[in-house]
Scaffold this motif. Structure first.
Motif, PDB file in Angstrom:
ATOM      1  N   GLU A  79       5.378  -0.267   4.132  1.00 40.93           N
ATOM      2  CA  GLU A  79       4.366  -0.317   3.088  1.00 40.93           C
ATOM      3  C   GLU A  79       4.242  -1.665   2.380  1.00 40.93           C
ATOM      4  OE1 GLU A  79       6.756   2.097   3.213  1.00 40.93           O
ATOM      5  OE2 GLU A  79       5.883   4.067   2.842  1.00 40.93           O
TER       6      GLU A  79
ATOM      7  N   ARG B 284       1.531   5.182  -1.109  1.00 35.99           N
ATOM      8  CA  ARG B 284       0.804   6.418  -1.410  1.00 35.99           C
ATOM      9  C   ARG B 284       1.024   6.875  -2.853  1.00 35.99           C
ATOM     10  NH1 ARG B 284       3.907   8.436   3.009  1.00 35.99           N
ATOM     11  NH2 ARG B 284       4.696   9.940   1.513  1.00 35.99           N
ATOM     12  N   GLU B 285       0.102   7.634  -3.356  1.00 36.51           N
ATOM     13  CA  GLU B 285       0.141   8.129  -4.734  1.00 36.51           C
ATOM     14  C   GLU B 285       1.348   9.034  -4.977  1.00 36.51           C
ATOM     15  OE1 GLU B 285      -0.811   8.560  -8.655  1.00 36.51           O
ATOM     16  OE2 GLU B 285      -1.636   7.132  -7.232  1.00 36.51           O
ATOM     17  N   ASP B 286       1.773   9.787  -3.972  1.00 33.81           N
ATOM     18  CA  ASP B 286       2.924  10.669  -4.177  1.00 33.81           C
ATOM     19  C   ASP B 286       4.240   9.892  -4.287  1.00 33.81           C
ATOM     20  OD1 ASP B 286       2.864  10.018  -1.454  1.00 33.81           O
ATOM     21  OD2 ASP B 286       3.749  11.925  -0.847  1.00 33.81           O
ATOM     22  N   LYS B 287       4.200   8.581  -4.044  1.00 37.66           N
ATOM     23  CA  LYS B 287       5.367   7.720  -4.229  1.00 37.66           C
ATOM     24  C   LYS B 287       5.150   6.789  -5.432  1.00 37.66           C
ATOM     25  CE  LYS B 287       7.138   7.182   0.479  1.00 37.66           C
ATOM     26  NZ  LYS B 287       7.465   6.141   1.478  1.00 37.66           N
TER      27      LYS B 287
ATOM     28  N   ASP C  76       0.878  -1.169   0.000  1.00 37.27           N
ATOM     29  CA  ASP C  76       0.000   0.000   0.000  1.00 37.27           C
ATOM     30  C   ASP C  76       0.914   1.216   0.000  1.00 37.27           C
ATOM     31  OD1 ASP C  76      -2.157   1.673   0.088  1.00 37.27           O
ATOM     32  OD2 ASP C  76      -2.548   1.382   2.223  1.00 37.27           O
TER      33      ASP C  76
END
Length: 181
Positions: free
Chosen positions: A160, A111-114, A109
């Protein structure tokens, strides 16, 4: 070749991977090159000591005196670079003769910024041989925890990414056929 602003030559790259392979017992296999594979020409052999001095100066390796014996160790920076090169050169895991009946799953999971890191993780999972089950769930039938751990460490994804070993999961018959098990 450059790594985050550092010029890393082919000899340095090889030495870093050898030291990583010798010092890190968690690798799935020992790095197969030896010093004689890297230092092929007389010129390379004569430049060996200068190369090691440069690596110390760049902060890639350090010498430690342990019990009257001088040993070479990778610094955190050197280990990071060596793992990066190790991942680039990594080839798909050899299949054991007999499957142990366990599935290896990786779930993440991120994040979108990664997004770039998430895509790199997917790239490396495919390179290992994983197949996507669902969006962030990947499966592989053979032991590979060590290389997954290196990928997680290299991309700083310990929170993550989850590695799971299971004996079965819903609809695993499709994947048994795919992997010819």
């Amino acid at each position: 070749m450059n790594y985050k602003g550092y010029r890393v030559g082919s000899i340095e790259k090889g030495l870093l991977k050898i030291i990583l392979g010798v010092r890190n017992n968690e690798l799935p296999f020992k790095y197969s090159e030896t010093f004689s594979d890297i230092l092929k020409t007389a010129r390379q052999k004569s430049e060996y000591s200068d190369t090691v001095k440069r690596m110390v100066k760049k902060g890639l390796i350090k010498y430690l005196n342990k019990d009257g014996e001088v040993k070479i160790f990778l610094t955190n920076k050197g280990k990071s670079i060596a793992q990066e090169y190790y991942l680039r050169d990594y080839k798909q895991i050899k299949k054991p003769k007999k499957w142990d009946g366990k599935w290896r799953m990786v779930m993440f999971d991120i994040r979108e910024d990664k997004r770039k890191i998430r895509n790199l993780l997917r790239f490396h999972l495919k390179k290992i041989g994983f197949i996507q089950v669902q969006g962030s769930v990947w499966v592989y039938p053979y032991p590979c925890e060590e290389i997954v751990t290196i990928v997680k460490t290299n991309f700083k994804l310990s929170d993550e990414v989850i590695y799971i070993t299971t004996e079965s999961f819903e609809k695993d018959t499709y994947f048994r056929k795919f992997f010819k098990l």
